[in-house]
Design a protein around this motif. Structure first.
Motif, PDB file in Angstrom:
ATOM      1  N   VAL A   1       0.863  -1.173   0.000  1.00 35.66           N
ATOM      2  CA  VAL A   1       0.000   0.000   0.000  1.00 35.66           C
ATOM      3  C   VAL A   1       0.903   1.228   0.000  1.00 35.66           C
ATOM      4  O   VAL A   1       1.946   1.244   0.669  1.00 35.66           O
ATOM      5  CB  VAL A   1      -0.954   0.018   1.213  1.00 35.66           C
ATOM      6  CG1 VAL A   1      -0.201   0.062   2.536  1.00 35.66           C
ATOM      7  CG2 VAL A   1      -1.923   1.200   1.105  1.00 35.66           C
ATOM      8  N   TYR A   2       0.523   2.239  -0.786  1.00 36.12           N
ATOM      9  CA  TYR A   2       1.308   3.466  -0.895  1.00 36.12           C
ATOM     10  C   TYR A   2       0.536   4.575  -0.199  1.00 36.12           C
ATOM     11  O   TYR A   2      -0.593   4.909  -0.578  1.00 36.12           O
ATOM     12  CB  TYR A   2       1.565   3.801  -2.361  1.00 36.12           C
ATOM     13  CG  TYR A   2       2.163   2.651  -3.118  1.00 36.12           C
ATOM     14  CD1 TYR A   2       1.380   1.847  -3.940  1.00 36.12           C
ATOM     15  CD2 TYR A   2       3.515   2.339  -2.985  1.00 36.12           C
ATOM     16  CE1 TYR A   2       1.911   0.775  -4.620  1.00 36.12           C
ATOM     17  CE2 TYR A   2       4.049   1.267  -3.654  1.00 36.12           C
ATOM     18  CZ  TYR A   2       3.255   0.477  -4.469  1.00 36.12           C
ATOM     19  OH  TYR A   2       3.789  -0.601  -5.133  1.00 36.12           O
ATOM     20  N   LEU A   3       1.161   5.157   0.821  1.00 35.79           N
ATOM     21  CA  LEU A   3       0.504   6.148   1.670  1.00 35.79           C
ATOM     22  C   LEU A   3       1.143   7.515   1.472  1.00 35.79           C
ATOM     23  O   LEU A   3       2.350   7.690   1.700  1.00 35.79           O
ATOM     24  CB  LEU A   3       0.615   5.734   3.141  1.00 35.79           C
ATOM     25  CG  LEU A   3       0.040   4.347   3.475  1.00 35.79           C
ATOM     26  CD1 LEU A   3       0.397   3.955   4.898  1.00 35.79           C
ATOM     27  CD2 LEU A   3      -1.467   4.322   3.269  1.00 35.79           C
ATOM     28  N   VAL A   4       0.362   8.485   1.046  1.00 35.25           N
ATOM     29  CA  VAL A   4       0.835   9.853   0.855  1.00 35.25           C
ATOM     30  C   VAL A   4       0.431  10.667   2.079  1.00 35.25           C
ATOM     31  O   VAL A   4      -0.723  10.598   2.532  1.00 35.25           O
ATOM     32  CB  VAL A   4       0.239  10.474  -0.421  1.00 35.25           C
ATOM     33  CG1 VAL A   4       0.721  11.916  -0.583  1.00 35.25           C
ATOM     34  CG2 VAL A   4       0.614   9.652  -1.644  1.00 35.25           C
ATOM     35  N   SER A   5       1.371  11.430   2.611  1.00 41.31           N
ATOM     36  CA  SER A   5       1.108  12.201   3.824  1.00 41.31           C
ATOM     37  C   SER A   5       1.848  13.526   3.774  1.00 41.31           C
ATOM     38  O   SER A   5       2.707  13.750   2.909  1.00 41.31           O
ATOM     39  CB  SER A   5       1.529  11.400   5.071  1.00 41.31           C
ATOM     40  OG  SER A   5       2.907  11.066   5.000  1.00 41.31           O
ATOM     41  N   ASP A   6       1.521  14.400   4.719  1.00 37.83           N
ATOM     42  CA  ASP A   6       2.203  15.695   4.816  1.00 37.83           C
ATOM     43  C   ASP A   6       3.274  15.687   5.894  1.00 37.83           C
ATOM     44  O   ASP A   6       3.775  16.746   6.273  1.00 37.83           O
ATOM     45  CB  ASP A   6       1.198  16.819   5.066  1.00 37.83           C
ATOM     46  CG  ASP A   6       0.384  16.603   6.339  1.00 37.83           C
ATOM     47  OD1 ASP A   6      -0.477  17.439   6.631  1.00 37.83           O
ATOM     48  OD2 ASP A   6       0.619  15.587   7.032  1.00 37.83           O
ATOM     49  N   ARG A   7       3.601  14.509   6.403  1.00 40.35           N
ATOM     50  CA  ARG A   7       4.647  14.335   7.409  1.00 40.35           C
ATOM     51  C   ARG A   7       5.225  12.936   7.276  1.00 40.35           C
ATOM     52  O   ARG A   7       4.676  12.114   6.553  1.00 40.35           O
ATOM     53  CB  ARG A   7       4.101  14.570   8.814  1.00 40.35           C
ATOM     54  CG  ARG A   7       3.096  13.538   9.268  1.00 40.35           C
ATOM     55  CD  ARG A   7       2.222  13.997  10.416  1.00 40.35           C
ATOM     56  NE  ARG A   7       1.174  14.880   9.936  1.00 40.35           N
ATOM     57  CZ  ARG A   7       0.208  15.349  10.700  1.00 40.35           C
ATOM     58  NH1 ARG A   7       0.191  15.057  12.006  1.00 40.35           N
ATOM     59  NH2 ARG A   7      -0.728  16.116  10.213  1.00 40.35           N
ATOM     60  N   ARG A   8       6.311  12.682   7.970  1.00 38.95           N
ATOM     61  CA  ARG A   8       6.912  11.360   7.906  1.00 38.95           C
ATOM     62  C   ARG A   8       5.954  10.304   8.405  1.00 38.95           C
ATOM     63  O   ARG A   8       5.041  10.586   9.179  1.00 38.95           O
ATOM     64  CB  ARG A   8       8.211  11.333   8.736  1.00 38.95           C
ATOM     65  CG  ARG A   8       9.306  12.249   8.205  1.00 38.95           C
ATOM     66  CD  ARG A   8      10.510  12.242   9.131  1.00 38.95           C
ATOM     67  NE  ARG A   8      11.207  10.987   9.084  1.00 38.95           N
ATOM     68  CZ  ARG A   8      12.340  10.789   8.399  1.00 38.95           C
ATOM     69  NH1 ARG A   8      12.881  11.760   7.708  1.00 38.95           N
ATOM     70  NH2 ARG A   8      12.929   9.614   8.408  1.00 38.95           N
ATOM     71  N   PHE A   9       6.182   9.053   7.978  1.00 35.11           N
ATOM     72  CA  PHE A   9       5.259   7.964   8.302  1.00 35.11           C
ATOM     73  C   PHE A   9       5.021   7.833   9.796  1.00 35.11           C
ATOM     74  O   PHE A   9       3.883   7.704  10.256  1.00 35.11           O
ATOM     75  CB  PHE A   9       5.815   6.647   7.741  1.00 35.11           C
ATOM     76  CG  PHE A   9       4.968   5.447   8.079  1.00 35.11           C
ATOM     77  CD1 PHE A   9       5.254   4.664   9.193  1.00 35.11           C
ATOM     78  CD2 PHE A   9       3.881   5.122   7.293  1.00 35.11           C
ATOM     79  CE1 PHE A   9       4.472   3.579   9.523  1.00 35.11           C
ATOM     80  CE2 PHE A   9       3.082   4.021   7.604  1.00 35.11           C
ATOM     81  CZ  PHE A   9       3.382   3.251   8.723  1.00 35.11           C
ATOM     82  N   ASP A  10       6.112   7.832  10.587  1.00 41.09           N
ATOM     83  CA  ASP A  10       5.941   7.608  12.027  1.00 41.09           C
ATOM     84  C   ASP A  10       5.168   8.733  12.698  1.00 41.09           C
ATOM     85  O   ASP A  10       4.575   8.552  13.767  1.00 41.09           O
ATOM     86  CB  ASP A  10       7.304   7.420  12.701  1.00 41.09           C
ATOM     87  CG  ASP A  10       8.275   8.532  12.389  1.00 41.09           C
ATOM     88  OD1 ASP A  10       9.402   8.490  12.898  1.00 41.09           O
ATOM     89  OD2 ASP A  10       7.914   9.448  11.635  1.00 41.09           O
TER      90      ASP A  10
END
Length: 277
Positions: free
Chosen positions: A265-274
């Motif tokens: 799964v590819y997750l786009v975010s506005d911050r790092r994953f953790d």
């Protein structure tokens, strides 16, 4: 496990990982180990030997980000804080090429990092201080052409949408070597390859395997494995975390043990994953 084996029957495509001979360093005593070893950056790769279990610091003239090849993700912990890289080898590994990018207008540094087991007689390695040559221009004196190139690269990375970021990440994992894209402004960043409780219900094991940053956005590839004896249909509404977009490589997993029990799964975010999870 080698990340190349994560997504069978597809082959994992590593971002980096060329091996080069390890340069030898003279032994230093405990007193001298407190004095940083100074290295002038002249575009030649800098050898950074590590001792397993001992953190070593590498200082740069400005803030930097490191792009780890996938082969090093489970072997090396890396953190970049205010121009200093904190490197801690979990296991021994051969010299591996790593790129370190200045977050201002500085150069892209090339490191050959390796790790060896520690011995009873092995002393602690000193910090490494990377210096720029006196002839190298400071950021404010960069040529207009170089500034234009940097500006173009920044604009391209900031203009990447969710679909483009997802496509880039998928190509890095699945595409043949000749088709892997070179996207200006996209930088690989390290992830912690430890299982996380990403999918509600506890039926799916989730392990982050790779991440990239483009402008103010991040995209993280997470391996998903069905641990049940029943097929599972994946639903983005069952993902924990704050994500701008979530895309499954395959939306249905077969029972555990079959060839199709694993996907990404590819997750786009506005911050790092953790931070987003």
């Amino acid at each position: 496990m080698n990340p190349r084996d994560f997504f069978t029957p597809f082959r994992w495509i590593a971002l980096l990982g060329l091996c080069f001979p390890l340069l030898s360093f003279a032994q230093v005593d405990d007193a001298a180990s407190n004095v940083p070893e100074r290295v002038v950056w002249n575009k030649a790769p800098i050898a950074i030997p590590l001792v397993v279990g001992e953190e070593r610091l590498v200082h740069f003239p400005d803030s930097v980000s490191i792009g780890l090849p996938q082969s090093l993700t489970p072997l090396l912990r890396s953190q970049s804080i205010n121009g200093t890289l904190y490197l801690l080898a979990r296991q021994a590994f051969e010299p591996t090429r790593v790129m370190v990018r200045s977050e201002t207008d500085g150069p892209i540094y090339v490191l050959d990092i390796s790790a060896a087991p520690g011995g009873v007689d092995s002393g602690s390695l000193p910090d490494v201080q990377v210096l720029l040559q006196a002839s190298q221009k400071p950021p404010q004196e960069l040529s207009e052409d170089a500034g234009a190139d940097q500006s173009t690269s920044d604009k391209q990375s900031q203009s990447l949408g969710y679909a483009a970021l997802t496509r880039y990440a998928a190509q890095q994992l699945y595409a043949p070597t000749r088709l892997i894209p070179q996207q200006p402004g996209v930088v690989a960043i390290p992830v912690n390859p430890e299982p996380v409780d990403l999918v509600v219900g506890g039926k799916i094991e989730a392990v982050p395997v790779a991440a990239w940053k483009a402008g103010l956005r991040y995209v993280t590839a997470v391996k998903l494995i069905n641990r049940t004896q029943s097929p599972v249909v994946l639903d983005p509404r069952e993902l924990r975390g704050s994500w701008l977009a979530a895309t499954f490589q395959h939306n249905r997993l077969l029972p555990a043990g079959s060839e199709a029990d694993t996907t990404a799964v590819y997750l786009v975010s506005d911050r790092r994953f953790d931070a987003a999870f």
